[in-house]
Design an enzyme around this catalytic site. Structure first.
Site, PDB file in Angstrom:
ATOM      1  N   CYS A  27       0.737  -1.205  -0.032  1.00 18.58           N
ATOM      2  CA  CYS A  27      -0.032   0.014  -0.036  1.00 18.58           C
ATOM      3  C   CYS A  27       0.834   1.129   0.075  1.00 18.58           C
ATOM      4  CB  CYS A  27      -0.986  -0.084   1.232  1.00 18.58           C
ATOM      5  SG  CYS A  27      -2.111   1.484   1.203  1.00 18.58           S
ATOM      6  N   ASP A  43       0.236   3.601   1.647  1.00 24.88           N
ATOM      7  CA  ASP A  43       0.277   4.269   3.118  1.00 24.88           C
ATOM      8  C   ASP A  43       1.831   4.613   3.592  1.00 24.88           C
ATOM      9  OD1 ASP A  43       0.300   4.249   6.008  1.00 24.88           O
ATOM     10  OD2 ASP A  43      -1.776   4.025   5.516  1.00 24.88           O
ATOM     11  N   ARG A  68       2.918   4.732   6.390  1.00 26.10           N
ATOM     12  CA  ARG A  68       3.384   4.099   7.507  1.00 26.10           C
ATOM     13  C   ARG A  68       3.881   2.685   7.295  1.00 26.10           C
ATOM     14  NH1 ARG A  68      -2.081   5.281  10.048  1.00 26.10           N
ATOM     15  NH2 ARG A  68      -2.783   4.683   8.192  1.00 26.10           N
ATOM     16  N   HIS A 108      -2.284  -3.826   4.924  1.00 24.48           N
ATOM     17  CA  HIS A 108      -2.224  -3.720   6.303  1.00 24.48           C
ATOM     18  C   HIS A 108      -3.441  -3.164   6.975  1.00 24.48           C
ATOM     19  CE1 HIS A 108      -2.630   0.943   5.909  1.00 24.48           C
ATOM     20  NE2 HIS A 108      -2.396   0.527   4.720  1.00 24.48           N
ATOM     21  N   CYS A 138      -6.055   0.234   6.966  1.00 30.70           N
ATOM     22  CA  CYS A 138      -5.832   0.718   5.628  1.00 30.70           C
ATOM     23  C   CYS A 138      -7.011   1.823   5.231  1.00 30.70           C
ATOM     24  CB  CYS A 138      -5.923  -0.354   4.671  1.00 30.70           C
ATOM     25  SG  CYS A 138      -5.598   0.286   2.835  1.00 30.70           S
TER      26      CYS A 138
HETATM   27 CO    CO Z   1      -3.439   1.292   3.036  1.00 31.79          CO
END
Ligand code: CO
Length: 211
Positions: free
Chosen positions: A42, A44, A46, A98, A101
């Protein structure tokens, strides 16, 4: 200092630090890229592939998009897959989702995110529809989203196995193995949720002849 300049400044410090540890660090890396792993994760911020797996630059070839989707008309993803499998000859492809998400959560709402996000999230809604009964038996919405995250990873691994790129590599070289993982933002632990070893049976509808 403005944050964007801080990035460039910190980069210089990092490069100098690497050289202190190993004067030939960049020279070695510049000559060699032979990762064993392709990571599809992803976007993302993090979930950085190298940090969470304790790997170094050069060890993982990375592709990221919202909610780690494998869409069979996505030329970007397919180019990365082709390059990693055919040219880099990776042994493993990892789809890593994750928990927590935002893409998964967004797809579970009825909110209109407008084009083009609606188009992207539709693919996650399709996964939800396939598993609607199981998902709607889970009352707690966070737990339901967690389960959808796992099912989404599984579905994306299946999508990989349907590509001619993977089928060809499986037939001729018995690689790569396909892994579905989910990373926990709350504890930093990766949970393996699905595995397709090279040569695993796939739905005959998607199987190509003479590949
Ligand atoms: Co995500």
């Amino acid at each position: 200092m403005e944050s964007i300049y801080k990035l460039l400044n910190d980069n210089k410090e990092w490069a100098a630090g690497q050289l202190r540890l190993d004067p030939e660090y960049f020279e070695k890396l510049a000559h060699l890229q032979s990762p064993e792993f392709l990571w599809i994760g992803c976007s993302d911020s993090r979930v950085p592939a190298n940090e969470i797996t304790g790997t170094q630059p050069g060890e993982i070839f990375v592709h990221r998009n919202i909610a780690n989707l494998v869409i069979h008309t996505d030329v970007n993803l397919l180019s990365v897959l082709e390059f990693a499998v055919v040219h880099l000859r990776v042994k493993h492809v990892i789809i890593c989702g994750h928990y927590g998400c935002g893409g998964i959560r967004a797809a579970m709402t009825n909110h209109d995110y407008k084009q083009v996000l609606n188009m992207w999230l539709r693919h996650i809604k399709d996964v939800y529809r396939l598993h609607r009964e199981e998902l709607e038996a889970i009352g707690d919405l966070e737990k339901r989203a967690d389960r959808l995250t796992e099912l989404n990873v599984r579905e994306q691994v299946l999508h990989l196995s349907k590509t001619s790129i993977i089928q060809k590599a499986w037939n001729h070289e018995q690689r790569p193995h396909l892994h579905g993982w989910v990373y926990g933002l709350k504890d930093g632990i990766i949970k393996p949720v699905f595995l397709m070893n090279a040569g695993s049976p796939i739905d005959s509808l998607y199987q190509y002849d003479d590949i």
